[in-house]
Write an enzyme that holds these catalytic residues in place. Sequence first.
Site, short mmCIF file in Angstrom:
data_model
loop_
_atom_site.label_atom_id
_atom_site.label_comp_id
_atom_site.label_asym_id
_atom_site.label_seq_id
_atom_site.Cartn_x
_atom_site.Cartn_y
_atom_site.Cartn_z
N GLU A 292 0.89 -1.17 0.00
CA GLU A 292 0.00 0.00 0.00
C GLU A 292 0.91 1.20 0.00
OE1 GLU A 292 -3.94 -1.11 2.57
OE2 GLU A 292 -2.44 0.20 3.41
N1 LIG Z 1 -1.69 3.42 0.64
C1 LIG Z 1 -1.99 3.65 1.90
O1 LIG Z 1 -2.98 3.17 2.42
C2 LIG Z 1 -1.08 4.50 2.76
C3 LIG Z 1 -1.43 4.75 4.09
C4 LIG Z 1 -0.57 5.51 4.87
C5 LIG Z 1 0.59 6.03 4.35
N2 LIG Z 1 0.88 5.77 3.04
C6 LIG Z 1 2.08 6.33 2.46
O2 LIG Z 1 3.16 6.22 3.38
C7 LIG Z 1 4.10 7.28 3.14
C8 LIG Z 1 4.43 7.96 4.45
O3 LIG Z 1 4.82 7.01 5.41
P1 LIG Z 1 6.35 6.73 5.74
O4 LIG Z 1 7.12 8.02 5.69
O5 LIG Z 1 6.37 5.97 7.01
O6 LIG Z 1 6.77 5.81 4.54
P2 LIG Z 1 8.20 5.10 4.31
O7 LIG Z 1 8.10 4.38 3.02
O8 LIG Z 1 9.32 6.06 4.49
O9 LIG Z 1 8.31 4.05 5.53
C9 LIG Z 1 7.33 3.04 5.70
C10 LIG Z 1 7.88 1.99 6.65
O10 LIG Z 1 9.02 1.35 6.05
C11 LIG Z 1 10.10 1.34 6.98
N3 LIG Z 1 11.33 1.29 6.21
C12 LIG Z 1 12.04 2.31 5.67
N4 LIG Z 1 13.11 1.84 5.00
C13 LIG Z 1 13.06 0.48 5.11
C14 LIG Z 1 13.87 -0.58 4.61
N5 LIG Z 1 14.94 -0.36 3.86
N6 LIG Z 1 13.51 -1.84 4.92
C15 LIG Z 1 12.43 -2.09 5.65
N7 LIG Z 1 11.61 -1.14 6.15
C16 LIG Z 1 11.93 0.14 5.87
C17 LIG Z 1 9.87 2.59 7.81
O11 LIG Z 1 10.54 2.50 9.05
C18 LIG Z 1 8.37 2.54 7.98
O12 LIG Z 1 8.02 1.63 9.00
C19 LIG Z 1 3.41 8.23 2.16
O13 LIG Z 1 3.94 8.03 0.88
C20 LIG Z 1 1.95 7.81 2.23
O14 LIG Z 1 1.22 8.07 1.05
C21 LIG Z 1 0.09 5.02 2.24
#
Ligand SMILES: NC(=O)c1ccc[n+]([C@@H]2O[C@H](COP(=O)([O-])OP(=O)(O)OC[C@H]3O[C@@H](n4cnc5c(N)ncnc54)[C@H](O)[C@@H]3O)[C@@H](O)[C@H]2O)c1
EC number: 1.2.1.9
Length: 451
Positions: A292
């Site tokens: 997602e």
């Molecule tokens: N589609 C949906 O339903 C939905 C819902 C909420 C947020 N989002 C999206 O999430 C984003 C914001 O959230 P964010 O800043 O936490 O996103 P992000 O992609 O930076 O991080 C998401 C998760 O991945 C982890 N992560 C980061 N690097 C990693 C790696 N190399 N290996 C494993 N895990 C890793 C982070 O710690 C976090 O728990 C926005 O783009 C937003 O649109 C989407």
Amino acid sequence: MNLLQLGGHNQHVLHGISLKSVSSREQAPELEDHPSHPLLKVSSSGKSVQVINPTTRKTQYKVQACTQEEVNQVMESSRMAQKSWAKTPLWKRAEMLHKAGAILKDHKKPIAECLVKEIAKPATDALTEVVRSGDFVSYCAEEGVRILGKGDFLVSDSFPGNDRTKYCLTSKVPLGVVLAIPPFNYPVNLAVSKIAPALIAGNSLVLKPPTQVYKYIYIYMDFNGAVAALHMVHCFHMAGFPKGLISCVTGKGSEIGDFLTMHPGINCISFTGGDTGISISKKAGMIPLQMELGGKDACIVLDDADLDLARPVLLKEGSRTERSNTLPGISEGGNLIWPLLLDNVRSDMRIAWEEPFGPVLPVIRINSVEEGIRHCNQSNFGLQGCVFTKDINRAIQISDAMEIGTVQINSAPARGPDHFPFQGLKDSGIGSQEIANLDRNIDDMHNKLAL
Ligand SMILES: NC(=O)c1ccc[n+]([C@@H]2O[C@H](COP(=O)([O-])OP(=O)(O)OC[C@H]3O[C@@H](n4cnc5c(N)ncnc54)[C@H](O)[C@@H]3O)[C@@H](O)[C@H]2O)c1
């Protein structure tokens, strides 16, 4: 002290720990005083990750920085626990989930307080996040019994060239160990929405909660969610789930991020976040993925739209749209972002295509509905969108033409209720978070209308 040997009678392999976080203990004594609480366990790394309160910019908590060796131990425990969990009767799995959902709701206050201090979530929204998560756990238990209690029976002569000489019985089986990675903005709800379906379907679960710094335009802000997620996991443990079935790994992405997502012990990754999900899916290999990801939700407002309805819904009037001076959207203090409305945005501007994931609303003026649909479909994202019009036939035609996962009619993009399937197309995701998707019978649902 060996991390894996700690705990009371109901030991769990848990690696997310706050180190003497006094503020945390004040908020959630009834959770942390439990002898098997993950916050009382210590990683052999001797290192921790600071959880900065985004409002005060001071260290609020610390969680353990787990080592790769500890990740290996978690994977092995998770694999073993899943084998016997898959044999646990479905009604019993459901019973335990109901219990966990109720415990989670009983502890809504301390968990919500963590959400306020870790990710600056408004207090009411934080409480809502925990309560709806508890409700979702119970919902999964109830639906899971129905969905997973059924299989198919096929006969051979329904396919050309065959007599009735063969029968086929199908049933749903678990995948194994599911790695769940939620984003910072819903660290409890978007973890639970992976945990509960995985557990009812007979999987075990390794959770990697968010521990990170988030970049907005050109400023960096600290957002976490790990401590709230650890309390939430502990509620499952208090419900009596077996040792090793739900594990939590905290640590630096640079040390354990790729190690976790590329670990051979993982049988499925369920991820919510931004572009990180795209790079994870490229590295993950031959395992099922639920992604997602980000969005850039187009909202097409037609000339017959009820603007009195559209305006407050889209602007969320009341959250202070007039403060967009000096540096766009950034407050004087540097850690608050005022809402920013940008009018007359053109297609050659980055803001027309990129997701700032902040309170920025670009407005593009269009001359035809087709122009709006074309802009929507040219985006590499395909999460949600909306149409405002009084003509329902037009609304449905336009919805069909929009290449996105969910179309809201006369309503702003939003998630939920939590039992609705939710799926992004293109760079916005793969698969839909549902019970049916955490076994081997993958349903493909998309283009849902939310009326
Ligand atoms: N589609 C949906 O339903 C939905 C819902 C909420 C947020 N989002 C999206 O999430 C984003 C914001 O959230 P964010 O800043 O936490 O996103 P992000 O992609 O930076 O991080 C998401 C998760 O991945 C982890 N992560 C980061 N690097 C990693 C790696 N190399 N290996 C494993 N895990 C890793 C982070 O710690 C976090 O728990 C926005 O783009 C937003 O649109 C989407």
